[in-house]
Scaffold this motif. Structure first.
Motif, short mmCIF file in Angstrom:
data_model
loop_
_atom_site.label_atom_id
_atom_site.label_comp_id
_atom_site.label_asym_id
_atom_site.label_seq_id
_atom_site.Cartn_x
_atom_site.Cartn_y
_atom_site.Cartn_z
N GLU A 42 19.45 48.54 61.34
CA GLU A 42 20.76 47.91 61.15
C GLU A 42 21.77 48.92 60.57
OE1 GLU A 42 20.69 45.04 63.13
OE2 GLU A 42 21.88 44.16 61.53
N GLY A 43 21.72 50.15 61.09
CA GLY A 43 22.67 51.18 60.67
C GLY A 43 22.26 51.97 59.45
N GLN A 44 21.23 51.53 58.73
CA GLN A 44 20.75 52.26 57.55
C GLN A 44 19.66 53.25 57.94
OE1 GLN A 44 19.43 48.92 55.10
NE2 GLN A 44 21.13 49.38 53.70
N GLN A 45 19.86 54.52 57.55
CA GLN A 45 18.91 55.54 57.96
C GLN A 45 17.88 55.85 56.87
OE1 GLN A 45 20.84 59.07 59.45
NE2 GLN A 45 22.31 57.88 60.66
N CYS A 46 16.64 56.09 57.29
CA CYS A 46 15.68 56.68 56.36
C CYS A 46 14.71 57.56 57.14
CB CYS A 46 14.96 55.65 55.50
SG CYS A 46 14.09 54.39 56.38
N GLN A 47 14.09 58.48 56.44
CA GLN A 47 13.24 59.46 57.11
C GLN A 47 11.90 59.60 56.40
OE1 GLN A 47 14.88 63.40 57.65
NE2 GLN A 47 13.32 63.92 59.18
N GLY A 48 10.84 59.71 57.19
CA GLY A 48 9.51 59.96 56.65
C GLY A 48 8.69 58.69 56.58
N LYS A 49 7.41 58.87 56.85
CA LYS A 49 6.43 57.78 56.84
C LYS A 49 6.58 56.86 55.63
CE LYS A 49 2.16 59.42 57.70
NZ LYS A 49 0.96 58.94 58.41
N THR A 50 6.64 57.46 54.42
CA THR A 50 6.65 56.67 53.19
C THR A 50 7.93 55.84 53.08
OG1 THR A 50 5.43 58.47 52.16
CG2 THR A 50 6.36 56.81 50.69
N ALA A 51 9.08 56.49 53.31
CA ALA A 51 10.36 55.79 53.20
C ALA A 51 10.47 54.68 54.25
CB ALA A 51 11.51 56.78 53.35
N ILE A 52 9.95 54.95 55.44
CA ILE A 52 10.03 53.96 56.51
C ILE A 52 9.19 52.73 56.19
CG2 ILE A 52 9.41 53.53 58.93
CD1 ILE A 52 10.30 56.44 59.53
N VAL A 53 7.97 52.97 55.73
CA VAL A 53 7.10 51.82 55.40
C VAL A 53 7.69 51.04 54.22
CG1 VAL A 53 4.81 51.10 54.63
CG2 VAL A 53 5.05 52.86 56.38
N GLU A 54 8.26 51.76 53.26
CA GLU A 54 8.90 51.10 52.12
C GLU A 54 10.05 50.21 52.59
OE1 GLU A 54 8.84 53.72 48.54
OE2 GLU A 54 11.01 53.28 48.59
#
Lengths: 127, 127
Positions: A42-54
């Protein structure tokens, strides 16, 4: 399945696997991403396995159920697979709502992982 | 533009350029594709600059106007850019309808070209 191109078989297996895990226990999605993976939710970016699962684990619903309306798959020039999913989801007791999501899948050490993931609800696009 | 990541600047410039050409003269879109490019248009696949322009040029409307509701961009591990566009379009005198489209952009000989393109109308996804 036998007559379909290999990228379509891999793409549709991934998609089925992804939503099965998402709908049963989304805290287990980490194995599908790598540390270079990008998610735009929904337009919010995150990167990396940990951040994505969080991010996915903290979405504010208890129960969710996805159903797929259409899925398209293509091979990319860099031997990845691009998948676009259109579908509907039901979160808790909210009304059913449309969504679209895309994935890039890359083969790393003999496993297909998701390097790119974008998700949008079909909220403001009714024509 | 200056504060945005480079992939977002390139992605949004491409998207603007693409729909400008599409809406003014879609027979001129060939310069944005290469012979390895794949298009999936409403589930129908075609490959290569010539086949793609032929497909887009033969779509059964005279006038078209796209407007963009949201666009998301990500870098990929293979130095490409992934873009997802959600918007609405008006073809001839038909009612306005939602659509979603995704592109993978790749830098080849100092130009950004589209290697992968998927398009779906938001016809059956109203929740």
């Amino acid at each position: 399945m036998g007559d379909k191109p290999i990228w379509e078989q891999i793409g549709s297996s991934f998609v089925q696997h992804y939503y099965h895990i998402f709908d049963t226990d989304r805290t287990q999605l980490g194995s599908l991403y790598i540390d270079a993976s990008c998610l735009t939710w929904e337009g919010q970016q995150c990167q990396g396995k940990t951040a994505i699962v969080e991010k996915l684990s903290s979405l504010p619903f208890q129960k969710i159920q996805h159903s797929i309306t259409s899925q398209d798959h293509q091979p990319t020039p860099d031997s990845c697979i691009l998948s676009m999913v259109v579908g509907q989801l039901k979160a808790d007791e909210d009304p059913i709502i449309g969504f679209h999501q895309i994935f890039i899948l890359k083969n790393i050490s003999d496993a297909w992982v998701c390097t790119n993931d974008m998700f949008r609800l079909a909220l403001h696009n009714y024509g």
